[in-house]
Motif scaffolding. Sequence first.
Motif, mmCIF file in Angstrom:
data_model
loop_
_atom_site.group_PDB
_atom_site.id
_atom_site.type_symbol
_atom_site.label_atom_id
_atom_site.label_comp_id
_atom_site.label_asym_id
_atom_site.label_seq_id
_atom_site.Cartn_x
_atom_site.Cartn_y
_atom_site.Cartn_z
ATOM 1 N N GLU A 165 0.866 -1.103 0.046
ATOM 2 C CA GLU A 165 0.014 0.055 -0.083
ATOM 3 C C GLU A 165 0.849 1.128 0.111
ATOM 4 O OE1 GLU A 165 -3.642 0.178 2.360
ATOM 5 O OE2 GLU A 165 -2.665 1.966 3.284
ATOM 6 N N VAL A 166 0.710 2.283 -0.928
ATOM 7 C CA VAL A 166 1.579 3.434 -1.107
ATOM 8 C C VAL A 166 0.324 4.499 -1.246
ATOM 9 C CG1 VAL A 166 3.569 2.244 -2.114
ATOM 10 C CG2 VAL A 166 1.573 3.442 -3.800
ATOM 11 N N HIS A 167 1.158 5.722 -1.074
ATOM 12 C CA HIS A 167 -0.100 6.919 -0.898
ATOM 13 C C HIS A 167 0.838 8.010 -1.711
ATOM 14 C CE1 HIS A 167 -3.123 9.364 0.363
ATOM 15 N NE2 HIS A 167 -2.302 10.639 0.837
ATOM 16 N N ASN A 186 -3.724 4.021 -1.588
ATOM 17 C CA ASN A 186 -4.767 4.304 -0.567
ATOM 18 C C ASN A 186 -5.186 5.801 -0.967
ATOM 19 O OD1 ASN A 186 -6.477 4.813 1.564
ATOM 20 N ND2 ASN A 186 -4.919 3.669 2.809
ATOM 21 N N ASN A 187 -6.496 5.801 -1.413
ATOM 22 C CA ASN A 187 -6.925 7.214 -1.739
ATOM 23 C C ASN A 187 -7.033 7.882 -0.158
ATOM 24 O OD1 ASN A 187 -7.201 6.890 -4.529
ATOM 25 N ND2 ASN A 187 -8.905 5.475 -3.882
ATOM 26 N N THR A 192 -3.791 11.982 7.876
ATOM 27 C CA THR A 192 -4.875 13.233 7.973
ATOM 28 C C THR A 192 -6.252 12.725 7.656
ATOM 29 O OG1 THR A 192 -4.868 13.624 5.455
ATOM 30 C CG2 THR A 192 -3.105 14.886 6.938
ATOM 31 N N PHE A 193 -6.464 11.677 6.975
ATOM 32 C CA PHE A 193 -7.825 10.866 6.841
ATOM 33 C C PHE A 193 -8.364 11.569 5.573
ATOM 34 C CE2 PHE A 193 -7.338 9.440 11.216
ATOM 35 C CZ PHE A 193 -7.403 8.329 10.946
ATOM 36 N N GLU A 194 -7.736 12.547 4.906
ATOM 37 C CA GLU A 194 -8.417 13.210 3.722
ATOM 38 C C GLU A 194 -8.303 12.006 2.653
ATOM 39 O OE1 GLU A 194 -6.748 16.373 0.259
ATOM 40 O OE2 GLU A 194 -5.409 15.727 1.806
ATOM 41 N N VAL A 195 -9.606 12.032 1.805
ATOM 42 C CA VAL A 195 -9.830 11.054 0.869
ATOM 43 C C VAL A 195 -10.018 11.759 -0.482
ATOM 44 C CG1 VAL A 195 -11.274 9.357 0.098
ATOM 45 C CG2 VAL A 195 -10.909 9.471 2.487
ATOM 46 N N SER A 215 -7.124 0.075 -6.308
ATOM 47 C CA SER A 215 -7.321 1.262 -5.646
ATOM 48 C C SER A 215 -8.127 1.111 -4.422
ATOM 49 C CB SER A 215 -8.191 2.182 -6.678
ATOM 50 O OG SER A 215 -8.664 3.406 -6.206
ATOM 51 N N GLU A 216 -7.574 1.690 -3.421
ATOM 52 C CA GLU A 216 -8.169 1.633 -1.934
ATOM 53 C C GLU A 216 -8.918 2.820 -1.483
ATOM 54 O OE1 GLU A 216 -5.305 0.250 0.567
ATOM 55 O OE2 GLU A 216 -4.105 -0.859 -1.162
ATOM 56 N N SER A 217 -10.063 2.636 -0.920
ATOM 57 C CA SER A 217 -10.649 3.596 0.017
ATOM 58 C C SER A 217 -11.370 4.820 -0.755
ATOM 59 C CB SER A 217 -9.405 4.329 1.011
ATOM 60 O OG SER A 217 -9.045 3.422 2.035
ATOM 61 N N GLY A 218 -12.283 5.196 -0.297
ATOM 62 C CA GLY A 218 -13.182 6.190 -0.816
ATOM 63 C C GLY A 218 -13.880 5.872 -2.231
#
Length: 260
Positions: A165-167, A186-187, A192-195, A215-218
Motif C-alpha cells: 500500500e502506497v500513498h 490508498n486514496n 490526515t484521513f483526507e480522501v 485502488s483503495e478507500s473512498g
Amino acid sequence: MNILEKIAAHKKQEVAISKEEVPVESLELLPHYHRKCLSLRENLQKVQPGIITEFKRRSPSHPEINLTADVEKITAAYEAAGASGISVLTDEEFFGGSLDDLALARETVKLPLLRKDFVVDEYQIIEAKAMGADVILLIAAMLKPSEIRQFSALAKKLGLEVLLEVHNEEELKNNLFDTVDLIGVNNRNLKTFEVDLQFSKDLAEKIPGEYLKVSESGISDTAAIRELQKYGFQGFLIGGNFMKTEDPGKSAAEFIKELI
C-alpha cells in the motif's frame, strides 16, 4: 504522534505478547500453515470488475461502522455477490477485528483472503498463513524499504501474495521489489484521513506494468470504478461503503451487478 505511529507502537506491544502466548512453532503446526494459497492477483485479472470486499466493524475515522457484524454471514454473502477476494480486518484495538474473524472467513468462503492489519514483525506474516490468509498487506507509510523487502520475501517463501500500500510517488519508488504482487494506492491519507481518488489517478502511470494495480478507500459508486479502470486499475478495495449498510452482502451484489 499521528495515528499510524500510534498504531505501530501498540502493534509492537501486541506482537510481543502474542509471541509469548503462541510461539512460531505452534503456528507452524496449524493445518492452514501447509495449505496452498489462492491467488488474489489471478482472480482480479480474470474476474472483472475486480471488487475486493472488506469485512470490518469500525475504524479510527468511523468508530461505529457495523459493530455487530457477523463475519460468516457477510463473507458468504460477499462470495455469492461475485467478489474477487475479501479483505478481513484483524486489528482489534483500532478496527474491532480479530484473527478469529479471519479463521471463520477461511472456513466459510473459497475466495482469496487478505489479512488486513498493520504488519511490523515477521511473526504476523507466519500468523497470517497459519490462520488462513492468502495475501498480506504491507503499508509503505509505516515501514522502511528494508523491512518491506524482508517481510515480502518471507511472505513469498510461505506462498502468500503481497499487497503493497502506497500513498505517494516516493513510497512507490522506494519499494518496487519483485516480491510484491499488487500495489494498492490508498486514496485516504492515513495521517490526515483526507480522501481523494486523484491519488490513484496521479500514481497510476508511475506503477510498473508487472504489478497489478489496486485502488483503495473512498470508492462509493460505480462511476468511480469505471473512471479508475481507464487508468489501468484492475482491483478495487471497498469496505465501509458496504459494511455501513443494513445488508452488506446485498449492497455488494447490487454494486457488482451494476458494473457487469
